[in-house]
Scaffold this motif. Sequence first.
Motif, PDB file in Angstrom:
ATOM      1  N   ILE A   1       0.540   2.547  13.701  1.00  0.00           N
ATOM      2  CA  ILE A   1       1.242   3.369  12.712  1.00  0.00           C
ATOM      3  C   ILE A   1       0.770   2.972  11.311  1.00  0.00           C
ATOM      4  CG2 ILE A   1       3.264   3.718  14.175  1.00  0.00           C
ATOM      5  CD1 ILE A   1       4.768   1.682  12.451  1.00  0.00           C
ATOM      6  N   THR A   2       1.076   3.828  10.361  1.00  0.00           N
ATOM      7  CA  THR A   2       0.698   3.590   8.972  1.00  0.00           C
ATOM      8  C   THR A   2       1.871   2.985   8.209  1.00  0.00           C
ATOM      9  OG1 THR A   2       1.455   5.762   8.247  1.00  0.00           O
ATOM     10  CG2 THR A   2      -0.847   5.589   9.023  1.00  0.00           C
ATOM     11  N   LEU A   3       1.581   2.522   7.018  1.00  0.00           N
ATOM     12  CA  LEU A   3       2.626   2.016   6.139  1.00  0.00           C
ATOM     13  C   LEU A   3       3.622   3.132   5.808  1.00  0.00           C
ATOM     14  CD1 LEU A   3       3.042  -0.797   4.997  1.00  0.00           C
ATOM     15  CD2 LEU A   3       1.911  -0.056   2.911  1.00  0.00           C
ATOM     16  N   ALA A   4       3.125   4.349   5.656  1.00  0.00           N
ATOM     17  CA  ALA A   4       3.997   5.502   5.388  1.00  0.00           C
ATOM     18  C   ALA A   4       4.978   5.724   6.543  1.00  0.00           C
ATOM     19  CB  ALA A   4       3.167   6.757   5.149  1.00  0.00           C
ATOM     20  N   GLU A   5       4.526   5.475   7.761  1.00  0.00           N
ATOM     21  CA  GLU A   5       5.413   5.637   8.919  1.00  0.00           C
ATOM     22  C   GLU A   5       6.451   4.511   8.972  1.00  0.00           C
ATOM     23  OE1 GLU A   5       2.710   7.988  12.168  1.00  0.00           O
ATOM     24  OE2 GLU A   5       2.008   5.985  11.539  1.00  0.00           O
ATOM     25  N   VAL A   6       6.070   3.311   8.554  1.00  0.00           N
ATOM     26  CA  VAL A   6       7.046   2.218   8.460  1.00  0.00           C
ATOM     27  C   VAL A   6       8.089   2.587   7.407  1.00  0.00           C
ATOM     28  CG1 VAL A   6       7.414  -0.219   7.891  1.00  0.00           C
ATOM     29  CG2 VAL A   6       5.394   0.455   9.216  1.00  0.00           C
ATOM     30  N   ARG A   7       7.644   3.127   6.290  1.00  0.00           N
ATOM     31  CA  ARG A   7       8.547   3.596   5.235  1.00  0.00           C
ATOM     32  C   ARG A   7       9.541   4.603   5.796  1.00  0.00           C
ATOM     33  NH1 ARG A   7       8.772   8.187   2.309  1.00  0.00           N
ATOM     34  NH2 ARG A   7       9.705   8.095   0.260  1.00  0.00           N
TER      35      ARG A   7
ATOM     36  N   SER B   1       0.364 -15.201  15.015  1.00  0.00           N
ATOM     37  CA  SER B   1       1.260 -16.348  14.831  1.00  0.00           C
ATOM     38  C   SER B   1       2.732 -16.027  15.099  1.00  0.00           C
ATOM     39  CB  SER B   1       1.134 -16.883  13.404  1.00  0.00           C
ATOM     40  OG  SER B   1       1.679 -15.959  12.480  1.00  0.00           O
ATOM     41  N   GLY B   2       3.106 -14.753  15.052  1.00  0.00           N
ATOM     42  CA  GLY B   2       4.509 -14.376  15.232  1.00  0.00           C
ATOM     43  C   GLY B   2       5.328 -14.511  13.953  1.00  0.00           C
ATOM     44  N   GLU B   3       4.683 -14.914  12.854  1.00  0.00           N
ATOM     45  CA  GLU B   3       5.364 -15.083  11.575  1.00  0.00           C
ATOM     46  C   GLU B   3       5.993 -13.760  11.131  1.00  0.00           C
ATOM     47  OE1 GLU B   3       4.240 -16.110   6.906  1.00  0.00           O
ATOM     48  OE2 GLU B   3       2.672 -16.139   8.430  1.00  0.00           O
ATOM     49  N   ASP B   4       7.196 -13.842  10.570  1.00  0.00           N
ATOM     50  CA  ASP B   4       7.896 -12.655  10.090  1.00  0.00           C
ATOM     51  C   ASP B   4       7.273 -12.202   8.774  1.00  0.00           C
ATOM     52  OD1 ASP B   4       9.650 -10.678   9.236  1.00  0.00           O
ATOM     53  OD2 ASP B   4      11.455 -11.833   9.683  1.00  0.00           O
ATOM     54  N   LEU B   5       6.718 -11.003   8.764  1.00  0.00           N
ATOM     55  CA  LEU B   5       6.070 -10.432   7.579  1.00  0.00           C
ATOM     56  C   LEU B   5       6.857  -9.258   7.002  1.00  0.00           C
ATOM     57  CD1 LEU B   5       2.406 -10.342   8.972  1.00  0.00           C
ATOM     58  CD2 LEU B   5       3.455 -12.115   7.537  1.00  0.00           C
ATOM     59  N   THR B   6       8.091  -9.085   7.441  1.00  0.00           N
ATOM     60  CA  THR B   6       8.882  -7.913   7.056  1.00  0.00           C
ATOM     61  C   THR B   6       9.005  -7.777   5.543  1.00  0.00           C
ATOM     62  OG1 THR B   6      10.123  -8.172   9.111  1.00  0.00           O
ATOM     63  CG2 THR B   6      11.040  -6.669   7.469  1.00  0.00           C
ATOM     64  N   ARG B   7       9.398  -8.852   4.858  1.00  0.00           N
ATOM     65  CA  ARG B   7       9.562  -8.780   3.399  1.00  0.00           C
ATOM     66  C   ARG B   7       8.264  -8.360   2.727  1.00  0.00           C
ATOM     67  NH1 ARG B   7      10.538 -12.611   0.199  1.00  0.00           N
ATOM     68  NH2 ARG B   7      11.869 -11.451  -1.167  1.00  0.00           N
ATOM     69  N   SER B   8       7.166  -8.941   3.167  1.00  0.00           N
ATOM     70  CA  SER B   8       5.863  -8.643   2.590  1.00  0.00           C
ATOM     71  C   SER B   8       5.521  -7.158   2.739  1.00  0.00           C
ATOM     72  CB  SER B   8       4.797  -9.504   3.262  1.00  0.00           C
ATOM     73  OG  SER B   8       3.518  -9.144   2.847  1.00  0.00           O
ATOM     74  N   ILE B   9       5.777  -6.602   3.907  1.00  0.00           N
ATOM     75  CA  ILE B   9       5.492  -5.185   4.156  1.00  0.00           C
ATOM     76  C   ILE B   9       6.428  -4.300   3.333  1.00  0.00           C
ATOM     77  CG2 ILE B   9       5.555  -3.361   5.910  1.00  0.00           C
ATOM     78  CD1 ILE B   9       3.061  -5.188   6.069  1.00  0.00           C
ATOM     79  N   LEU B  10       7.705  -4.668   3.235  1.00  0.00           N
ATOM     80  CA  LEU B  10       8.642  -3.878   2.426  1.00  0.00           C
ATOM     81  C   LEU B  10       8.235  -3.907   0.952  1.00  0.00           C
ATOM     82  CD1 LEU B  10      12.053  -4.855   4.081  1.00  0.00           C
ATOM     83  CD2 LEU B  10      10.727  -2.754   4.413  1.00  0.00           C
ATOM     84  N   LEU B  11       7.804  -5.065   0.467  1.00  0.00           N
ATOM     85  CA  LEU B  11       7.328  -5.156  -0.915  1.00  0.00           C
ATOM     86  C   LEU B  11       6.074  -4.313  -1.119  1.00  0.00           C
ATOM     87  CD1 LEU B  11       7.965  -8.941  -1.603  1.00  0.00           C
ATOM     88  CD2 LEU B  11       9.013  -7.016  -2.821  1.00  0.00           C
ATOM     89  N   GLN B  12       5.224  -4.271  -0.117  1.00  0.00           N
ATOM     90  CA  GLN B  12       4.008  -3.445  -0.199  1.00  0.00           C
ATOM     91  C   GLN B  12       4.384  -1.960  -0.281  1.00  0.00           C
ATOM     92  OE1 GLN B  12       1.192  -4.373   2.903  1.00  0.00           O
ATOM     93  NE2 GLN B  12      -0.238  -2.799   2.243  1.00  0.00           N
ATOM     94  N   ILE B  13       5.394  -1.556   0.477  1.00  0.00           N
ATOM     95  CA  ILE B  13       5.866  -0.165   0.434  1.00  0.00           C
ATOM     96  C   ILE B  13       6.409   0.147  -0.957  1.00  0.00           C
ATOM     97  CG2 ILE B  13       7.631   1.436   1.304  1.00  0.00           C
ATOM     98  CD1 ILE B  13       7.234   0.012   4.077  1.00  0.00           C
ATOM     99  N   ILE B  14       7.201  -0.774  -1.516  1.00  0.00           N
ATOM    100  CA  ILE B  14       7.751  -0.571  -2.861  1.00  0.00           C
ATOM    101  C   ILE B  14       6.616  -0.465  -3.875  1.00  0.00           C
ATOM    102  CG2 ILE B  14       9.053  -1.685  -4.728  1.00  0.00           C
ATOM    103  CD1 ILE B  14      10.945  -2.761  -2.512  1.00  0.00           C
ATOM    104  N   LEU B  15       5.614  -1.330  -3.756  1.00  0.00           N
ATOM    105  CA  LEU B  15       4.471  -1.297  -4.676  1.00  0.00           C
ATOM    106  C   LEU B  15       3.765   0.056  -4.627  1.00  0.00           C
ATOM    107  CD1 LEU B  15       2.653  -2.812  -6.678  1.00  0.00           C
ATOM    108  CD2 LEU B  15       1.350  -3.628  -4.719  1.00  0.00           C
ATOM    109  N   GLU B  16       3.553   0.570  -3.422  1.00  0.00           N
ATOM    110  CA  GLU B  16       2.908   1.883  -3.289  1.00  0.00           C
ATOM    111  C   GLU B  16       3.777   2.998  -3.870  1.00  0.00           C
ATOM    112  OE1 GLU B  16       1.318   2.846   0.534  1.00  0.00           O
ATOM    113  OE2 GLU B  16      -0.068   1.143   0.497  1.00  0.00           O
ATOM    114  N   GLU B  17       5.081   2.919  -3.670  1.00  0.00           N
ATOM    115  CA  GLU B  17       5.988   3.924  -4.225  1.00  0.00           C
ATOM    116  C   GLU B  17       5.973   3.860  -5.748  1.00  0.00           C
ATOM    117  OE1 GLU B  17       7.921   6.404  -2.737  1.00  0.00           O
ATOM    118  OE2 GLU B  17       6.704   5.871  -1.002  1.00  0.00           O
ATOM    119  N   GLU B  18       5.972   2.658  -6.299  1.00  0.00           N
ATOM    120  CA  GLU B  18       5.952   2.484  -7.749  1.00  0.00           C
ATOM    121  C   GLU B  18       4.655   3.021  -8.354  1.00  0.00           C
ATOM    122  OE1 GLU B  18       8.266   1.011 -10.185  1.00  0.00           O
ATOM    123  OE2 GLU B  18       9.529   1.652  -8.528  1.00  0.00           O
TER     124      GLU B  18
END
Length: 172
Positions: A35-41, A57-74
Amino acid sequence: MTTTENSTNPSASKQRVIKKYPNRRLYDTDTSSYITLAEVRQLVIEREPVVVRDAKSGEDLTRSILLQIILEEEAGGAPMFSEAMLANIIRFYGHAMQGYMGSYIEKNVQMFTDFQNKISEQSGVGGTDAWAKMMQMPNPMMPAGYTEQMQKMQEQMQKQTEQMMSMFGLKR
């Protein structure tokens, strides 16, 4: 997601797991497709509980992806945050009140969301486009006192923010 994670966190089994691969691709384990970032949005907009994990690694990247979505929206042309607001937020990083600022913003956004939901219920306008439809209505069609309530809420939030910032020597 492992069985251990499910047993320690009952809501984890309800989350939609997205795996992020080193090539930056996102894989939705629910639909077994990329899926794309737009689909996650869109999943976030639809209030789908989402967790993004590094595939290796299984590391939680949720915050990073949400911030990336906000950056693209901005960057998309109609920013929500002014440069002054972003600068003030940056100033709170490393400050003794950093944790307070985060919860303050979160509570105010939740208050605004609750207010929107209440207005939507009162107006009978539903769906994801409820606010867009409401804002296109002539003023007499707006719920009674909407404009005044919105203005009071905005003034209250501005006053609280200015008071908090002045406590720390920060000014607009």
